[in-house]
Design a protein around this motif. Structure first.
Motif, PDB file in Angstrom:
ATOM      1  N   VAL A  86       0.847  -1.195   0.000  1.00 17.59           N
ATOM      2  CA  VAL A  86       0.000   0.000   0.000  1.00 17.59           C
ATOM      3  C   VAL A  86       0.878   1.239   0.000  1.00 17.59           C
ATOM      4  O   VAL A  86       1.788   1.375   0.820  1.00 17.59           O
ATOM      5  N   LYS A  87       0.613   2.144  -0.933  1.00 14.39           N
ATOM      6  CA  LYS A  87       1.302   3.446  -0.991  1.00 14.39           C
ATOM      7  C   LYS A  87       0.233   4.525  -1.046  1.00 14.39           C
ATOM      8  O   LYS A  87      -0.446   4.684  -2.058  1.00 14.39           O
ATOM      9  N   ILE A  88       0.042   5.239   0.057  1.00 14.58           N
ATOM     10  CA  ILE A  88      -1.036   6.231   0.131  1.00 14.58           C
ATOM     11  C   ILE A  88      -0.637   7.341   1.102  1.00 14.58           C
ATOM     12  O   ILE A  88       0.221   7.133   1.964  1.00 14.58           O
ATOM     13  N   GLY A  89      -1.249   8.510   0.940  1.00 11.91           N
ATOM     14  CA  GLY A  89      -1.057   9.579   1.912  1.00 11.91           C
ATOM     15  C   GLY A  89      -0.781  10.953   1.330  1.00 11.91           C
ATOM     16  O   GLY A  89      -1.238  11.956   1.871  1.00 11.91           O
ATOM     17  N   ALA A 125      -2.353 -12.273   4.366  1.00 10.89           N
ATOM     18  CA  ALA A 125      -1.340 -11.831   3.405  1.00 10.89           C
ATOM     19  C   ALA A 125      -0.207 -11.110   4.118  1.00 10.89           C
ATOM     20  O   ALA A 125      -0.377 -10.526   5.189  1.00 10.89           O
ATOM     21  N   ARG A 126       0.955 -11.160   3.502  1.00  5.70           N
ATOM     22  CA  ARG A 126       2.080 -10.360   3.973  1.00  5.70           C
ATOM     23  C   ARG A 126       1.805  -8.912   3.590  1.00  5.70           C
ATOM     24  O   ARG A 126       1.436  -8.608   2.446  1.00  5.70           O
ATOM     25  N   LEU A 127       1.976  -8.001   4.520  1.00  7.13           N
ATOM     26  CA  LEU A 127       1.653  -6.597   4.297  1.00  7.13           C
ATOM     27  C   LEU A 127       2.922  -5.770   4.143  1.00  7.13           C
ATOM     28  O   LEU A 127       3.907  -5.978   4.850  1.00  7.13           O
ATOM     29  N   VAL A 128       2.865  -4.822   3.215  1.00  7.45           N
ATOM     30  CA  VAL A 128       3.964  -3.901   2.968  1.00  7.45           C
ATOM     31  C   VAL A 128       3.375  -2.499   2.860  1.00  7.45           C
ATOM     32  O   VAL A 128       2.357  -2.302   2.176  1.00  7.45           O
ATOM     33  N   VAL A 129       3.985  -1.547   3.521  1.00  7.38           N
ATOM     34  CA  VAL A 129       3.522  -0.161   3.469  1.00  7.38           C
ATOM     35  C   VAL A 129       4.688   0.718   3.016  1.00  7.38           C
ATOM     36  O   VAL A 129       5.788   0.636   3.564  1.00  7.38           O
ATOM     37  N   ILE A 130       4.437   1.536   1.993  1.00 12.00           N
ATOM     38  CA  ILE A 130       5.421   2.503   1.515  1.00 12.00           C
ATOM     39  C   ILE A 130       5.033   3.872   2.058  1.00 12.00           C
ATOM     40  O   ILE A 130       3.890   4.315   1.898  1.00 12.00           O
ATOM     41  N   THR A 131       5.972   4.537   2.695  1.00  7.83           N
ATOM     42  CA  THR A 131       5.667   5.837   3.277  1.00  7.83           C
ATOM     43  C   THR A 131       5.460   6.900   2.192  1.00  7.83           C
ATOM     44  O   THR A 131       6.098   6.867   1.143  1.00  7.83           O
ATOM     45  N   PRO A 132       4.570   7.864   2.465  1.00 10.70           N
ATOM     46  CA  PRO A 132       4.462   9.012   1.554  1.00 10.70           C
ATOM     47  C   PRO A 132       5.726   9.853   1.640  1.00 10.70           C
ATOM     48  O   PRO A 132       6.485   9.774   2.612  1.00 10.70           O
ATOM     49  N   PHE A 133       5.948  10.651   0.622  1.00 13.21           N
ATOM     50  CA  PHE A 133       7.147  11.492   0.592  1.00 13.21           C
ATOM     51  C   PHE A 133       6.841  12.781  -0.152  1.00 13.21           C
ATOM     52  O   PHE A 133       5.864  12.891  -0.887  1.00 13.21           O
ATOM     53  N   PHE A 145       4.684  19.996   4.960  1.00 12.60           N
ATOM     54  CA  PHE A 145       5.173  19.052   5.965  1.00 12.60           C
ATOM     55  C   PHE A 145       4.427  19.177   7.287  1.00 12.60           C
ATOM     56  O   PHE A 145       4.415  18.239   8.083  1.00 12.60           O
ATOM     57  N   GLU A 146       3.800  20.324   7.531  1.00 11.52           N
ATOM     58  CA  GLU A 146       3.015  20.471   8.750  1.00 11.52           C
ATOM     59  C   GLU A 146       1.911  19.419   8.802  1.00 11.52           C
ATOM     60  O   GLU A 146       1.544  18.925   9.881  1.00 11.52           O
ATOM     61  N   ASP A 147       1.365  19.097   7.643  1.00 12.05           N
ATOM     62  CA  ASP A 147       0.336  18.059   7.553  1.00 12.05           C
ATOM     63  C   ASP A 147       0.935  16.690   7.251  1.00 12.05           C
ATOM     64  O   ASP A 147       0.491  15.675   7.791  1.00 12.05           O
ATOM     65  N   LEU A 148       1.960  16.648   6.395  1.00 11.60           N
ATOM     66  CA  LEU A 148       2.495  15.364   5.937  1.00 11.60           C
ATOM     67  C   LEU A 148       3.291  14.634   7.009  1.00 11.60           C
ATOM     68  O   LEU A 148       3.237  13.404   7.098  1.00 11.60           O
ATOM     69  N   ALA A 149       4.043  15.357   7.828  1.00  9.53           N
ATOM     70  CA  ALA A 149       4.876  14.692   8.836  1.00  9.53           C
ATOM     71  C   ALA A 149       4.044  13.867   9.822  1.00  9.53           C
ATOM     72  O   ALA A 149       4.339  12.678  10.031  1.00  9.53           O
ATOM     73  N   PRO A 150       2.985  14.419  10.422  1.00  4.31           N
ATOM     74  CA  PRO A 150       2.164  13.579  11.307  1.00  4.31           C
ATOM     75  C   PRO A 150       1.425  12.483  10.552  1.00  4.31           C
ATOM     76  O   PRO A 150       1.141  11.415  11.113  1.00  4.31           O
ATOM     77  N   ARG A 151       1.135  12.713   9.280  1.00  2.00           N
ATOM     78  CA  ARG A 151       0.474  11.666   8.476  1.00  2.00           C
ATOM     79  C   ARG A 151       1.436  10.498   8.228  1.00  2.00           C
ATOM     80  O   ARG A 151       1.037   9.332   8.251  1.00  2.00           O
ATOM     81  N   THR A 152       2.691  10.821   7.990  1.00  7.91           N
ATOM     82  CA  THR A 152       3.689   9.767   7.818  1.00  7.91           C
ATOM     83  C   THR A 152       3.839   8.973   9.109  1.00  7.91           C
ATOM     84  O   THR A 152       3.949   7.736   9.085  1.00  7.91           O
ATOM     85  N   ASP A 153       3.830   9.655  10.244  1.00  9.88           N
ATOM     86  CA  ASP A 153       3.877   8.953  11.531  1.00  9.88           C
ATOM     87  C   ASP A 153       2.679   8.020  11.682  1.00  9.88           C
ATOM     88  O   ASP A 153       2.809   6.911  12.219  1.00  9.88           O
ATOM     89  N   VAL A 166       8.026  -2.144   6.090  1.00  9.21           N
ATOM     90  CA  VAL A 166       7.959  -0.717   5.775  1.00  9.21           C
ATOM     91  C   VAL A 166       9.054  -0.353   4.781  1.00  9.21           C
ATOM     92  O   VAL A 166      10.218  -0.701   4.976  1.00  9.21           O
ATOM     93  N   VAL A 167       8.654   0.326   3.717  1.00  9.71           N
ATOM     94  CA  VAL A 167       9.593   0.861   2.731  1.00  9.71           C
ATOM     95  C   VAL A 167       9.630   2.368   2.937  1.00  9.71           C
ATOM     96  O   VAL A 167       8.645   3.057   2.675  1.00  9.71           O
ATOM     97  N   ARG A 168      10.765   2.879   3.427  1.00  6.32           N
ATOM     98  CA  ARG A 168      10.875   4.299   3.748  1.00  6.32           C
ATOM     99  C   ARG A 168      11.251   5.089   2.498  1.00  6.32           C
ATOM    100  O   ARG A 168      12.367   5.573   2.337  1.00  6.32           O
ATOM    101  N   ALA A 169      10.266   5.263   1.611  1.00  7.74           N
ATOM    102  CA  ALA A 169      10.506   6.043   0.398  1.00  7.74           C
ATOM    103  C   ALA A 169      10.915   7.464   0.737  1.00  7.74           C
ATOM    104  O   ALA A 169      11.704   8.081   0.007  1.00  7.74           O
ATOM    105  N   ASP A 170      10.382   8.002   1.839  1.00  7.53           N
ATOM    106  CA  ASP A 170      10.752   9.361   2.229  1.00  7.53           C
ATOM    107  C   ASP A 170      12.235   9.454   2.544  1.00  7.53           C
ATOM    108  O   ASP A 170      12.922  10.377   2.100  1.00  7.53           O
ATOM    109  N   HIS A 171      12.767   8.490   3.271  1.00 11.35           N
ATOM    110  CA  HIS A 171      14.192   8.504   3.588  1.00 11.35           C
ATOM    111  C   HIS A 171      15.045   8.319   2.340  1.00 11.35           C
ATOM    112  O   HIS A 171      16.044   9.020   2.147  1.00 11.35           O
ATOM    113  N   VAL A 172      14.662   7.368   1.512  1.00 10.10           N
ATOM    114  CA  VAL A 172      15.444   7.048   0.311  1.00 10.10           C
ATOM    115  C   VAL A 172      15.538   8.263  -0.613  1.00 10.10           C
ATOM    116  O   VAL A 172      16.622   8.622  -1.093  1.00 10.10           O
ATOM    117  N   LEU A 173      14.415   8.916  -0.861  1.00 13.78           N
ATOM    118  CA  LEU A 173      14.413  10.037  -1.791  1.00 13.78           C
ATOM    119  C   LEU A 173      15.041  11.285  -1.173  1.00 13.78           C
ATOM    120  O   LEU A 173      15.699  12.066  -1.869  1.00 13.78           O
TER     121      LEU A 173
END
Length: 218
Positions: A86-89, A125-133, A145-153, A166-173
């Motif tokens: 799942v990639k959402i946010g 099922a095995r679950l995988v979540v990709i963080t928003p970025f 980021f005022e809205d996105l940071a708490p949403r990522t949390d 968890v796939v930390r797309a935010d960290h990677v990018l």
């Protein structure tokens, strides 16, 4: 844990997952990270004797978490995947700033938590979540980021509650943006370039398809 040839991998989310797929063709994977993951798994299978897993893309551009909820029974549970990513946010944040459409973080989290719980219960099922970025390319986006940071949390809490990888797309990018211009990775700060998609695909493979540990010698 390695992905097996018998697995069915479902990727579901917004435009970053959609990546221009042909919705008239159920086998279309688009031209983003989902296709890059599938290509890598096919190449790996062809180099040995393994079978490549089935890969399904059900990303839809513009989706927020509530849109996923409305189609979850058909586009997730009904497809009987063994691995659900799942990639959402980001649209829940974006639509607040450009359209005034609210998506309170607590309601967002409850919705995502419910989807993960339902999937674990009905499919095991095995679950995988990709963080928003977000890679800001305009001064206005810095304020998101005022809205996105708490949403990522919230995304991370929901993933943890259900044992999701968890796939930390935010960290990677963000790390990549320390060496490149943001527009090289996401032209509008949100939608990845081919390089951005490749980085997400590589992060997914590293998090989800990690090599099995070697048995310890006696």
């Amino acid at each position: 844990m390695h992905i097996k040839g018998s697995d069915t991998l479902l990727f579901i989310g917004d435009s970053i997952t959609d990546a221009g797929r042909d919705r008239a063709d159920s086998a279309s994977l688009g031209n983003g990270y989902v296709d890059a993951v599938a290509q890598t798994l096919r190449e790996r299978a062809q180099s040995g004797t393994a079978t490549a897993p089935r890969v399904i893309n059900r990303g839809i551009s513009g989706n927020r978490v509530y849109d996923l909820e409305s189609r979850w029974a058909t586009d997730c549970i009904g497809l009987r995947p063994t691995v659900v990513t799942v990639k959402i946010g980001i649209n829940d944040t974006w639509r607040y700033y450009d359209s005034g459409l609210p998506s309170p973080v607590d309601a967002f989290e409850a919705c995502l938590d419910g989807l993960l719980a339902d999937t674990a219960e009905q499919l095991s099922a095995r679950l995988v979540v990709i963080t928003p970025f977000l890679l800001p390319v305009t001064p206005e986006q810095e304020g998101w980021f005022e809205d996105l940071a708490p949403r990522t949390d919230a995304v991370l809490r929901a993933a943890l509650a259900h044992g999701a990888d968890v796939v930390r797309a935010d960290h990677v990018l963000n790390r990549a943006a320390q060496e490149r211009e943001a527009v090289e990775l996401a032209r509008d700060g949100v939608h990845p370039s081919p390089l951005g998609h490749r980085l997400i695909a590589d992060a997914w493979l590293a998090a989800v398809d990690a090599a099995e540990p070697e048995p310890q010698r006696q």
